[in-house]
Design a protein around this motif. Sequence first.
Motif, mmCIF file in Angstrom:
data_model
loop_
_atom_site.group_PDB
_atom_site.id
_atom_site.type_symbol
_atom_site.label_atom_id
_atom_site.label_comp_id
_atom_site.label_asym_id
_atom_site.label_seq_id
_atom_site.Cartn_x
_atom_site.Cartn_y
_atom_site.Cartn_z
ATOM 1 N N ILE A 40 0.752 -1.168 -0.097
ATOM 2 C CA ILE A 40 -0.229 -0.128 -0.075
ATOM 3 C C ILE A 40 0.805 1.229 -0.047
ATOM 4 C CG2 ILE A 40 -1.901 1.215 1.318
ATOM 5 C CD1 ILE A 40 -2.771 -1.416 2.378
ATOM 6 N N ASN A 41 1.928 1.324 0.797
ATOM 7 C CA ASN A 41 2.870 2.502 0.985
ATOM 8 C C ASN A 41 4.219 2.164 1.369
ATOM 9 O OD1 ASN A 41 2.930 5.187 1.096
ATOM 10 N ND2 ASN A 41 2.941 5.226 3.427
ATOM 11 N N PRO A 42 4.755 1.478 0.203
ATOM 12 C CA PRO A 42 6.257 0.977 0.245
ATOM 13 C C PRO A 42 7.132 2.345 0.325
ATOM 14 C CG PRO A 42 5.484 0.559 -1.799
ATOM 15 C CD PRO A 42 4.112 0.944 -1.159
ATOM 16 N N ASN A 43 8.122 2.083 0.686
ATOM 17 C CA ASN A 43 9.113 3.403 0.621
ATOM 18 C C ASN A 43 10.422 3.044 -0.294
ATOM 19 O OD1 ASN A 43 10.568 1.750 2.429
ATOM 20 N ND2 ASN A 43 10.259 2.985 4.092
ATOM 21 N N SER A 44 10.493 1.851 -1.019
ATOM 22 C CA SER A 44 11.264 1.573 -2.169
ATOM 23 C C SER A 44 10.599 0.611 -3.026
ATOM 24 C CB SER A 44 12.462 0.893 -1.241
ATOM 25 O OG SER A 44 12.274 -0.327 -0.768
ATOM 26 N N ASN A 45 11.330 0.509 -4.103
ATOM 27 C CA ASN A 45 10.957 -0.466 -4.900
ATOM 28 C C ASN A 45 12.286 -1.345 -5.492
ATOM 29 O OD1 ASN A 45 12.071 1.125 -6.781
ATOM 30 N ND2 ASN A 45 10.316 1.850 -7.990
ATOM 31 N N MET A 46 12.111 -2.314 -6.253
ATOM 32 C CA MET A 46 12.962 -3.093 -6.397
ATOM 33 C C MET A 46 13.265 -3.416 -8.070
ATOM 34 S SD MET A 46 13.674 -7.093 -5.367
ATOM 35 C CE MET A 46 14.233 -6.717 -3.795
ATOM 36 N N LYS A 47 14.251 -3.076 -8.598
ATOM 37 C CA LYS A 47 14.804 -2.965 -10.149
ATOM 38 C C LYS A 47 15.776 -4.190 -10.006
ATOM 39 C CE LYS A 47 13.855 1.574 -10.705
ATOM 40 N NZ LYS A 47 14.472 3.135 -10.824
ATOM 41 N N ILE A 48 15.839 -4.850 -11.364
ATOM 42 C CA ILE A 48 16.816 -5.649 -11.942
ATOM 43 C C ILE A 48 18.178 -4.796 -12.450
ATOM 44 C CG2 ILE A 48 17.395 -7.633 -13.332
ATOM 45 C CD1 ILE A 48 14.324 -8.413 -13.244
ATOM 46 N N ILE A 49 19.303 -4.892 -11.987
ATOM 47 C CA ILE A 49 20.248 -4.323 -12.310
ATOM 48 C C ILE A 49 21.384 -5.566 -12.998
ATOM 49 C CG2 ILE A 49 22.325 -2.685 -12.048
ATOM 50 C CD1 ILE A 49 19.497 -1.402 -11.711
ATOM 51 N N ALA A 61 15.091 3.663 -2.950
ATOM 52 C CA ALA A 61 14.277 4.626 -2.130
ATOM 53 C C ALA A 61 13.279 5.121 -3.227
ATOM 54 C CB ALA A 61 14.899 5.474 -1.140
ATOM 55 N N THR A 62 12.008 5.308 -2.867
ATOM 56 C CA THR A 62 10.985 6.214 -3.558
ATOM 57 C C THR A 62 10.612 7.278 -2.844
ATOM 58 O OG1 THR A 62 9.185 4.636 -2.695
ATOM 59 C CG2 THR A 62 10.171 3.925 -4.761
ATOM 60 N N LYS A 63 11.269 7.388 -1.477
ATOM 61 C CA LYS A 63 10.871 8.605 -0.771
ATOM 62 C C LYS A 63 11.835 8.708 0.235
ATOM 63 C CE LYS A 63 6.814 6.642 0.181
ATOM 64 N NZ LYS A 63 5.337 6.494 1.182
ATOM 65 N N SER A 64 11.882 9.841 1.144
ATOM 66 C CA SER A 64 12.711 10.013 2.113
ATOM 67 C C SER A 64 12.613 9.006 3.073
ATOM 68 C CB SER A 64 12.816 11.425 2.538
ATOM 69 O OG SER A 64 13.822 11.585 3.598
ATOM 70 N N ILE A 65 13.550 8.308 3.605
ATOM 71 C CA ILE A 65 13.593 7.194 4.863
ATOM 72 C C ILE A 65 14.408 7.843 5.839
ATOM 73 C CG2 ILE A 65 13.768 4.675 5.278
ATOM 74 C CD1 ILE A 65 13.723 4.056 2.372
ATOM 75 N N ASN A 66 13.719 7.937 7.134
ATOM 76 C CA ASN A 66 14.389 8.436 8.361
ATOM 77 C C ASN A 66 15.120 7.193 8.863
ATOM 78 O OD1 ASN A 66 13.423 11.035 8.327
ATOM 79 N ND2 ASN A 66 11.520 10.217 8.925
#
Length: 94
Positions: A40-49, A61-66
């Motif tokens: 619903i409200n994750p703060n990161s996403n995963m990518k294949i590199i 990170a998709t937003k600032s993480i404290n």
Amino acid sequence: MENSYARDCSQTVMSFISCFSVDAAREDGSLGRLVNDDHINPNSNMKIITVKGKPHLCLFATKSINPGEEITYNYGDSEWPWRSKVLKMTLHCY
Ligand SMILES: C[S@@+](CC[C@H](N)C(=O)[O-])C[C@H]1O[C@@H](n2cnc3c(N)ncnc32)[C@H](O)[C@@H]1O
């Protein structure tokens, strides 16, 4: 990345984009295996590199993480048991 999981997507622990998965069953020193699901409200996403021909599952990170805040990402569209409202209500009652 466990080849045994990659061979059969139905056996993935945390399925992710087609046949890639994170094997979270074994303590192997990887921090990625400790990241929980939040669809619903994750703060990161995963990518294949891909580095030197080898795919790596990387969290961004998709937003600032404290400091001290839990890092989460969306495991995907499977029906994960902890997302079930019935299970959440049951766990809440104990
Ligand atoms: C990759 S591990 C995540 C780290 C795990 N929580 C731990 O402490 O080792 C995946 C497992 O964590 C649990 N999990 C992940 N996200 C969850 C969530 N949102 N709610 C409850 N359990 C969750 C499930 O048991 C899942 O099989």
